[in-house]
Design a protein around this motif. Structure first.
Motif, short mmCIF file in Angstrom:
data_model
loop_
_atom_site.label_atom_id
_atom_site.label_comp_id
_atom_site.label_asym_id
_atom_site.label_seq_id
_atom_site.Cartn_x
_atom_site.Cartn_y
_atom_site.Cartn_z
N GLU A 1 13.15 -29.06 3.79
CA GLU A 1 13.47 -29.56 2.45
C GLU A 1 14.60 -28.77 1.79
N GLY A 2 15.17 -27.81 2.50
CA GLY A 2 16.25 -27.01 1.93
C GLY A 2 15.80 -26.06 0.84
N GLN A 3 14.55 -25.64 0.89
CA GLN A 3 13.99 -24.78 -0.15
C GLN A 3 13.82 -23.33 0.31
N GLY A 4 14.32 -23.01 1.48
CA GLY A 4 14.15 -21.66 1.99
C GLY A 4 15.06 -20.67 1.28
N ALA A 5 14.61 -19.42 1.20
CA ALA A 5 15.45 -18.35 0.67
C ALA A 5 16.50 -17.98 1.71
N ARG A 6 17.44 -17.13 1.31
CA ARG A 6 18.48 -16.69 2.25
C ARG A 6 17.84 -16.04 3.48
N GLN A 7 16.78 -15.31 3.24
CA GLN A 7 16.09 -14.62 4.33
C GLN A 7 14.59 -14.77 4.11
N MET A 8 13.87 -15.23 5.14
CA MET A 8 12.43 -15.45 5.01
C MET A 8 11.73 -14.96 6.26
#
Length: 227
Positions: free
Chosen positions: A62-69
């Motif tokens: 959904e394009g909701q990820g942080a830069r780093q997860m």
């Protein structure tokens, strides 16, 4: 990471910061299966690890990820190592299955309370096996190590951690609260600005100088939520 340059227009800078917080308020996130999860039954943690992989895949789609997860597992020591590896395995399997063939996202594994170099070697071997099984590039999953007690600040130990982690190791994190507790600091004074933390950060920076490994002053459980 964004660079704003010299501040010539404070109002414009404030608007940019606010827009950034609306667009992506969390830049670096770990799903915590250590202190943040607390004591759980084996079956409960199995369910939660699988759900975490599924939910993270959904966030990326959904394009909701942080830069780093990524996730933080329990320490890879004699007491909790097997549990930590099982949680990692369940999480990764659910993540891959739920991505449905989509590009595997940037992912970071955080190892807490590292007091033995063998913990880093085991983590690296497990991640390499995962990458080979799924034909991912080596070091697709990066590794972070948390240093959380005074003896682990020894230069020789930090050098062995960097050597064992190799190219996969991306950061050393200072575990502020456990570090100060290990030094006998009482709970009200266990904070980022304690002199012990300043000393520890200098040790970590000296160990990582000239390498690709970055140093973090620690994690926070605070989230940018509206009141």
């Amino acid at each position: 990471r964004e660079t704003f340059g010299p501040v010539r227009d404070p109002e414009a800078l404030l608007r940019k910061v606010r827009a950034r917080l609306v667009q992506r308020p969390v830049d670096d996130l770990r799903i915590d299966f250590e202190d943040g999860l607390g004591p759980r039954s084996a079956s409960d943690e199995d369910v939660l690890a699988t759900r975490a992989g599924t939910e993270l895949a959904h966030a990326f789609r959904e394009g909701q990820g942080a830069r780093q997860m990524g996730l933080r597992i329990r320490p890879l020591d004699a007491a909790t190592g097997a549990r930590g590896l099982r949680t990692l395995s369940l999480f990764l399997r659910a993540l891959v299955a739920s991505l449905g063939g989509a590009t595997f996202p940037p992912l970071v594994l955080t190892l807490p309370k590292v007091q033995h170099v063998e913990s880093v070697r085991v983590a690296c071997e497990g991640l390499l096996e995962f990458e080979r099984t799924h034909t991912f590039a080596v070091n697709t999953v990066r590794l972070e190590v948390m240093i959380e007690d005074l003896p682990s600040l020894a230069p020789s130990f930090l050098a062995s951690i960097l050597n064992a982690g190799g190219a996969r190791l991306s950061a050393l994190h200072l575990g502020n609260y456990d570090l100060t507790a290990s030094a006998g600091v009482l709970a009200p004074d266990q904070h980022f600005s304690h002199p012990y933390c300043d000393h520890a950060l200098m040790r970590l920076q000296a160990a990582c100088a000239g390498t690709h490994v970055v140093v973090s002053a620690g994690a926070t459980t605070r989230l940018p939520l509206a009141n």
